[in-house]
Design a protein around this motif. Structure first.
Motif, PDB file in Angstrom:
ATOM      1  N   ARG A  71       0.869  -1.270   0.073  1.00 31.64           N
ATOM      2  CA  ARG A  71      -0.127   0.020   0.059  1.00 31.64           C
ATOM      3  C   ARG A  71       0.880   1.246  -0.104  1.00 31.64           C
ATOM      4  NH1 ARG A  71      -3.978   1.533  -2.430  1.00 31.64           N
ATOM      5  NH2 ARG A  71      -4.389   3.776  -1.381  1.00 31.64           N
ATOM      6  N   GLY A  72       0.652   1.970  -0.880  1.00 25.70           N
ATOM      7  CA  GLY A  72       1.248   3.501  -0.815  1.00 25.70           C
ATOM      8  C   GLY A  72       0.862   4.463   0.136  1.00 25.70           C
ATOM      9  N   LEU A  73       1.816   4.715   0.681  1.00 23.35           N
ATOM     10  CA  LEU A  73       1.347   5.767   2.079  1.00 23.35           C
ATOM     11  C   LEU A  73       2.006   7.066   1.846  1.00 23.35           C
ATOM     12  CD1 LEU A  73       1.661   3.592   5.164  1.00 23.35           C
ATOM     13  CD2 LEU A  73      -0.373   4.354   4.190  1.00 23.35           C
ATOM     14  N   LYS A  74       1.351   8.224   2.263  1.00 23.98           N
ATOM     15  CA  LYS A  74       1.937   9.747   2.422  1.00 23.98           C
ATOM     16  C   LYS A  74       2.440   9.525   3.746  1.00 23.98           C
ATOM     17  CE  LYS A  74      -1.498  11.928  -0.504  1.00 23.98           C
ATOM     18  NZ  LYS A  74      -2.697  12.743  -0.372  1.00 23.98           N
ATOM     19  N   THR A  75       3.766   9.783   3.817  1.00 25.95           N
ATOM     20  CA  THR A  75       4.412   9.732   5.254  1.00 25.95           C
ATOM     21  C   THR A  75       5.559  10.944   5.277  1.00 25.95           C
ATOM     22  OG1 THR A  75       6.496   8.522   3.964  1.00 25.95           O
ATOM     23  CG2 THR A  75       4.667   7.180   5.038  1.00 25.95           C
ATOM     24  N   ARG A  84       5.833   2.769   0.255  1.00 29.16           N
ATOM     25  CA  ARG A  84       5.047   1.677  -0.295  1.00 29.16           C
ATOM     26  C   ARG A  84       5.192   0.450   0.918  1.00 29.16           C
ATOM     27  NH1 ARG A  84       1.854   1.421  -4.219  1.00 29.16           N
ATOM     28  NH2 ARG A  84       3.377   2.775  -5.344  1.00 29.16           N
ATOM     29  N   ALA A  85       4.364   0.171   1.898  1.00 28.57           N
ATOM     30  CA  ALA A  85       4.380  -0.439   2.865  1.00 28.57           C
ATOM     31  C   ALA A  85       4.174  -1.788   2.314  1.00 28.57           C
ATOM     32  CB  ALA A  85       3.377  -0.224   3.981  1.00 28.57           C
ATOM     33  N   ASP A  86       4.933  -2.988   2.803  1.00 28.73           N
ATOM     34  CA  ASP A  86       4.654  -4.055   2.289  1.00 28.73           C
ATOM     35  C   ASP A  86       3.108  -4.515   3.029  1.00 28.73           C
ATOM     36  OD1 ASP A  86       7.298  -4.604   1.373  1.00 28.73           O
ATOM     37  OD2 ASP A  86       7.995  -5.477   3.282  1.00 28.73           O
ATOM     38  N   ALA A  87       2.447  -4.002   4.009  1.00 30.33           N
ATOM     39  CA  ALA A  87       1.238  -4.344   4.339  1.00 30.33           C
ATOM     40  C   ALA A  87       0.646  -3.000   5.359  1.00 30.33           C
ATOM     41  CB  ALA A  87       1.069  -5.520   5.037  1.00 30.33           C
ATOM     42  N   VAL A  88      -0.421  -2.854   5.146  1.00 29.31           N
ATOM     43  CA  VAL A  88      -1.129  -2.132   6.209  1.00 29.31           C
ATOM     44  C   VAL A  88      -2.331  -2.574   6.810  1.00 29.31           C
ATOM     45  CG1 VAL A  88      -0.186   0.031   5.129  1.00 29.31           C
ATOM     46  CG2 VAL A  88      -2.280  -0.656   4.610  1.00 29.31           C
ATOM     47  N   LEU A  89      -2.536  -2.136   8.082  1.00 27.93           N
ATOM     48  CA  LEU A  89      -3.760  -2.858   8.707  1.00 27.93           C
ATOM     49  C   LEU A  89      -4.756  -1.663   8.944  1.00 27.93           C
ATOM     50  CD1 LEU A  89      -4.786  -5.570   9.947  1.00 27.93           C
ATOM     51  CD2 LEU A  89      -4.043  -4.751  12.188  1.00 27.93           C
ATOM     52  N   LYS A  92     -12.093  -2.482   8.509  1.00 28.25           N
ATOM     53  CA  LYS A  92     -12.703  -2.869   7.107  1.00 28.25           C
ATOM     54  C   LYS A  92     -13.204  -1.766   6.533  1.00 28.25           C
ATOM     55  CE  LYS A  92     -16.268  -6.372   5.632  1.00 28.25           C
ATOM     56  NZ  LYS A  92     -17.183  -7.067   6.195  1.00 28.25           N
ATOM     57  N   GLY A  93     -13.105  -1.446   5.211  1.00 33.65           N
ATOM     58  CA  GLY A  93     -13.592  -0.325   4.649  1.00 33.65           C
ATOM     59  C   GLY A  93     -12.691   0.916   4.685  1.00 33.65           C
ATOM     60  N   GLY A  94     -11.602   0.708   5.282  1.00 33.54           N
ATOM     61  CA  GLY A  94     -10.683   1.899   5.699  1.00 33.54           C
ATOM     62  C   GLY A  94      -9.890   2.589   4.611  1.00 33.54           C
ATOM     63  N   LEU A  95     -10.010   1.829   3.191  1.00 33.46           N
ATOM     64  CA  LEU A  95      -9.298   2.545   2.216  1.00 33.46           C
ATOM     65  C   LEU A  95     -10.299   3.076   1.170  1.00 33.46           C
ATOM     66  CD1 LEU A  95      -6.067   0.165   1.919  1.00 33.46           C
ATOM     67  CD2 LEU A  95      -6.298   2.364   3.128  1.00 33.46           C
ATOM     68  N   VAL A  96     -11.426   2.720   1.477  1.00 31.25           N
ATOM     69  CA  VAL A  96     -12.522   3.201   0.406  1.00 31.25           C
ATOM     70  C   VAL A  96     -12.346   4.806   0.160  1.00 31.25           C
ATOM     71  CG1 VAL A  96     -14.937   3.524  -0.140  1.00 31.25           C
ATOM     72  CG2 VAL A  96     -14.089   1.358   1.033  1.00 31.25           C
ATOM     73  N   GLY A  97     -12.180   4.990  -1.282  1.00 33.17           N
ATOM     74  CA  GLY A  97     -11.974   6.152  -1.514  1.00 33.17           C
ATOM     75  C   GLY A  97     -10.399   6.868  -1.556  1.00 33.17           C
ATOM     76  N   HIS A  98      -9.658   5.819  -1.157  1.00 33.19           N
ATOM     77  CA  HIS A  98      -8.204   6.394  -1.236  1.00 33.19           C
ATOM     78  C   HIS A  98      -7.761   6.099  -2.691  1.00 33.19           C
ATOM     79  CE1 HIS A  98      -7.345   6.741   3.240  1.00 33.19           C
ATOM     80  NE2 HIS A  98      -8.488   6.411   3.151  1.00 33.19           N
ATOM     81  N   GLY A  99      -6.744   7.123  -2.933  1.00 37.06           N
ATOM     82  CA  GLY A  99      -5.988   6.891  -4.040  1.00 37.06           C
ATOM     83  C   GLY A  99      -4.956   6.050  -4.184  1.00 37.06           C
ATOM     84  N   GLU A 100      -3.998   6.041  -4.891  1.00 37.93           N
ATOM     85  CA  GLU A 100      -2.734   5.004  -4.914  1.00 37.93           C
ATOM     86  C   GLU A 100      -1.809   5.543  -3.602  1.00 37.93           C
ATOM     87  OE1 GLU A 100       1.072   3.898  -7.252  1.00 37.93           O
ATOM     88  OE2 GLU A 100      -0.098   5.184  -8.162  1.00 37.93           O
ATOM     89  N   TRP A 101      -1.774   6.837  -3.266  1.00 32.58           N
ATOM     90  CA  TRP A 101      -1.139   7.063  -2.091  1.00 32.58           C
ATOM     91  C   TRP A 101      -1.989   7.741  -0.989  1.00 32.58           C
ATOM     92  CZ3 TRP A 101       3.883   5.459  -2.310  1.00 32.58           C
ATOM     93  CH2 TRP A 101       4.288   5.439  -3.534  1.00 32.58           C
ATOM     94  N   SER A 102      -2.135   6.751  -0.083  1.00 29.99           N
ATOM     95  CA  SER A 102      -3.125   7.159   0.949  1.00 29.99           C
ATOM     96  C   SER A 102      -2.599   7.844   2.053  1.00 29.99           C
ATOM     97  CB  SER A 102      -3.673   6.010   1.781  1.00 29.99           C
ATOM     98  OG  SER A 102      -4.260   5.090   0.843  1.00 29.99           O
TER      99      SER A 102
END
Length: 193
Positions: A71-75, A84-89, A92-102
């Motif tokens: 997952r791409g993150l703004k850091t 780009r984290a190997d994974a993000v927790l 449920k539904g926490g990435l709805v509406g996010h683009g490539e860089w959350s």
């Protein structure tokens, strides 16, 4: 603690990096950390198996959460970095509406699994903890294949995690609030290579 400061100007703007990243070949993953473009290696088989092990644990212990891969993150301070984290927790539904860089506001935990490359020490053990802490991510889980250990960073404050606990593969690992999961890491002993 005070955050580390970088005195060198960035190689490019965040907007220029995002344009470069959009045109990179699929076999290359790029990140923008501390003003520098970094190439992140594509995961090997053991790396992928470790991710699947963690996914299964999270889904069985916390079915209200989702573990998303790569997952791409703004850091970093003021979201000037792109990791780009190997994974993000997330819930449920926490990435709805996010683009490539959350933005990281819904991220409960970022995960990195070390790779077999020369930059893993600087990237996963130094730069990523600072970037994730600056973004306010409550927990950073580092699964260190080189050291056969798991490091749990928490209590982000001032661009750093105030607490870190390192445990060997095989030990039970408690992921603190807001994650609240205890992992049996014995299966990692067979996946360290």
């Amino acid at each position: 603690m005070t955050p580390r400061t970088e005195h060198r100007p960035p190689q490019m703007s965040v907007e220029e990096f995002e344009e470069l990243e959009r045109h990179a070949p699929e076999s290359v993953w790029l990140e923008f950390v501390r003003g520098k473009v970094k190439v992140k290696p594509v995961p090997d088989g053991n790396h992928s198996e470790i991710y699947m092990w963690l996914l299964e644990r999270c889904m069985s212990l916390r079915p209200d959460l989702r573990l998303h891969p790569e997952r791409g993150l703004k850091t970093e301070t003021y979201r000037k970095g792109r990791a780009r984290a190997d994974a993000v927790l997330v819930p449920k539904g926490g990435l709805v509406g996010h683009g490539e860089w959350s933005d990281a506001e819904t991220v409960l935990m970022a995960v990195e699994i070390t790779s077999r490359d020369s930059d893993t020490n600087q990237r996963d053990r130094v730069e990523k903890p600072d970037g994730y802490a600056a973004a306010g991510i409550p927990v950073y889980l580092l699964i260190d294949r080189d050291d056969c250990s798991v490091v749990v960073f928490d209590e982000p404050e001032g661009g750093r995690y105030r607490h870190a606990e390192k445990l060997p593969f095989g030990a039970p690992v408690h992921l603190p609030a807001p994650v609240h999961i205890t992992l049996d890491t014995a299966p990692l002993e067979d996946l360290a290579d």
